[in-house]
Design an enzyme around this catalytic site. Structure first.
Site: not given
Ligand code: NAI
Length: 411
Positions: A271, A294
């Protein structure tokens, strides 16, 4: 490393808040009785920052302020750092811990913002809006119902049912979607969502797949050519998680071949670092792809939530010693200290430290009302509520223990 400690009245505690931290965060700190707050709209260059942080107890930054070990050495009074953002890569977390400085952030303050954007993208993709919008900008009138669908009754497949994934599921059900998900850990389904036992099942059964997993060794390129081949013909893919999860050339090929009908991508393997760098991607120029820079979590509301969340964590640490939510520190959740004196001792985690601490206290014939201890391999944090009138004397004794990093007591 020298011992640092502070046991100050609130009006002697200085907050330095950089990078234009949202007013709501500053208000929260003020409301909690701290009036000495210095603010700065920008991230000062390192030499200037080194001078600015010499007498600061609490430092608030966002993503542009880099805090290296050398800078931390200049901040002799620094008690805690608040990263008023999601990530904490800009801080040398280990070096901060070694100096007895917990670092706080707001990892989930923008959950709702991401979920709402994805919800909108689901509708736009299933109606074929990206291509029709692009066409209209070029003067084309693509008025037809071909490939245009309501989302009602369709299946949304969520990969990663954490904070964002589960909230998205609830919102999508509100539109009448059927929700299935896969997560590597067992997650309680909310609403009528149904877990699946593998990612493949979700890919095969969903009309639209949305990715909400973290960036880990296991998720890197998780959506590759084989994974994309499992998706239903004409399905849609959304990634607002992390850029390295989707193999972009493979996605571009699936979209070009018409196997996938569309995609919405917010995060990319590479990015631009700022507004003056050009965004390069194989997906550029594809009418059926929504590209966003993003901004999944970038809203005014998320900024407010972040400010409030981190401000509360800093105040709680200052007022009561609680380190819950610290990313680099032993996490201790504490009740209020009603009548006893609360003393907080941060130390290198070496054999015999706790014995030495307790030795100091029993040597002074002081009763311990409560004691809380958490350790990480290198650093330990013990909080004690003591029945004593002479906390400063005790702090001086505790400071003599060789493994002490910092001692602090609360007024
Ligand atoms: P979180 O930690 O609450 O949830 C992530 C989930 O993914 C967990 O339940 C975990 O067990 C599961 N997980 C991990 N590895 C896995 C796999 N191989 N297969 C299936 N499930 C798996 O995280 P949250 O807050 O929900 O964020 C999710 C994603 O969104 C993260 O990558 C975060 O960096 C991204 N994000 C992006 C933003 C943006 O601006 N686009 C803003 C905020 C978050």
């Amino acid at each position: 490393m020298t011992t640092r400690h502070h046991s100050l009245a609130k009006n002697k505690i200085k907050f330095l808040m950089l990078e234009g931290i949202h007013a709501q965060g500053l208000d929260e700190i003020r409301r909690s009785g701290y009036q000495w707050i210095v603010t700065e709209a920008q991230a000062p260059p390192p030499e200037q920052l080194a001078e600015m942080i010499e007498d600061v107890h609490f430092l608030g930054i966002r993503s542009r302020t880099q805090l290296s070990a050398e800078l931390l050495d200049r901040a002799r009074k620094l008690t805690a750092i608040g990263c008023f953002c999601i990530g904490t890569d800009q801080v040398d977390l280990t070096e901060a811990r070694r100096r007895g400085i917990p670092v706080f952030n707001a990892p989930y303050a923008n959950t709702r913002s991401v979920a709402e954007l994805v919800l909108a993208e689901i509708i736009l993709l299933m109606r074929g809006i990206p291509a029709r919008n692009a066409g209209a900008h070029r003067g084309q009138w693509l008025k037809s119902a071909r490939g245009s669908h309501e989302v009602r009754g369709k299946t949304l497949g969520i990969l990663g049912y954490g904070h964002i994934g589960s909230q998205l599921g609830i919102l999508a059900e509100g539109l009448g979607m059927r929700v299935i998900y896969f997560d590597i850990t067992a997650k309680l389904p909310l609403g009528n969502a149904e877990p699946r036992t593998s990612m493949e099942q979700v890919l095969e059964q969903a009309d639209v797949v949305s990715i909400h997993v973290p960036d880990t060794a296991r998720t890197r390129n998780m959506i590759d050519e084989q994974a994309l081949a499992r998706m239903q013909p004409g399905a849609h893919l959304i990634n607002a998680a992390r850029g390295r999860i989707v193999d972009i050339p493979a996605l571009a090929a699936a979209l070009r071949d018409g196997r996938l009908a569309g995609a919405a991508i917010d995060v990319f393997p590479a990015e631009p670092k700022g507004g003056d760098e050009v965004f390069e991607s194989e997906l550029r120029g594809m009418d059926n792809v929504l590209l966003t820079p993003h901004i999944g979590g970038s809203t005014q509301e998320a900024q407010q939530n972040i400010a409030l969340d981190v401000a509360v964590k800093l105040v709680r640490y200052s007022d009561n010693g609680s380190t819950m939510g610290a990313v680099n520190f032993p996490e201790v959740s504490l009740p209020d200290h009603a009548s006893a004196r609360r003393i907080m001792h941060i130390h290198r985690n070496e054999p015999g430290v706790l014995q030495a601490v307790n030795g100091v206290i029993s040597g002074a014939s002081i009763n311990i009302a409560a004691q809380y201890l958490q350790t990480l391999p290198d650093v330990g944090y013990v909080v004690m509520d003591l029945e004593t009138d002479d906390a400063p004397a005790l702090v001086r004794e505790l400071d003599r223990i060789p493994a002490t990093i910092r001692t602090r007591f609360l007024y």
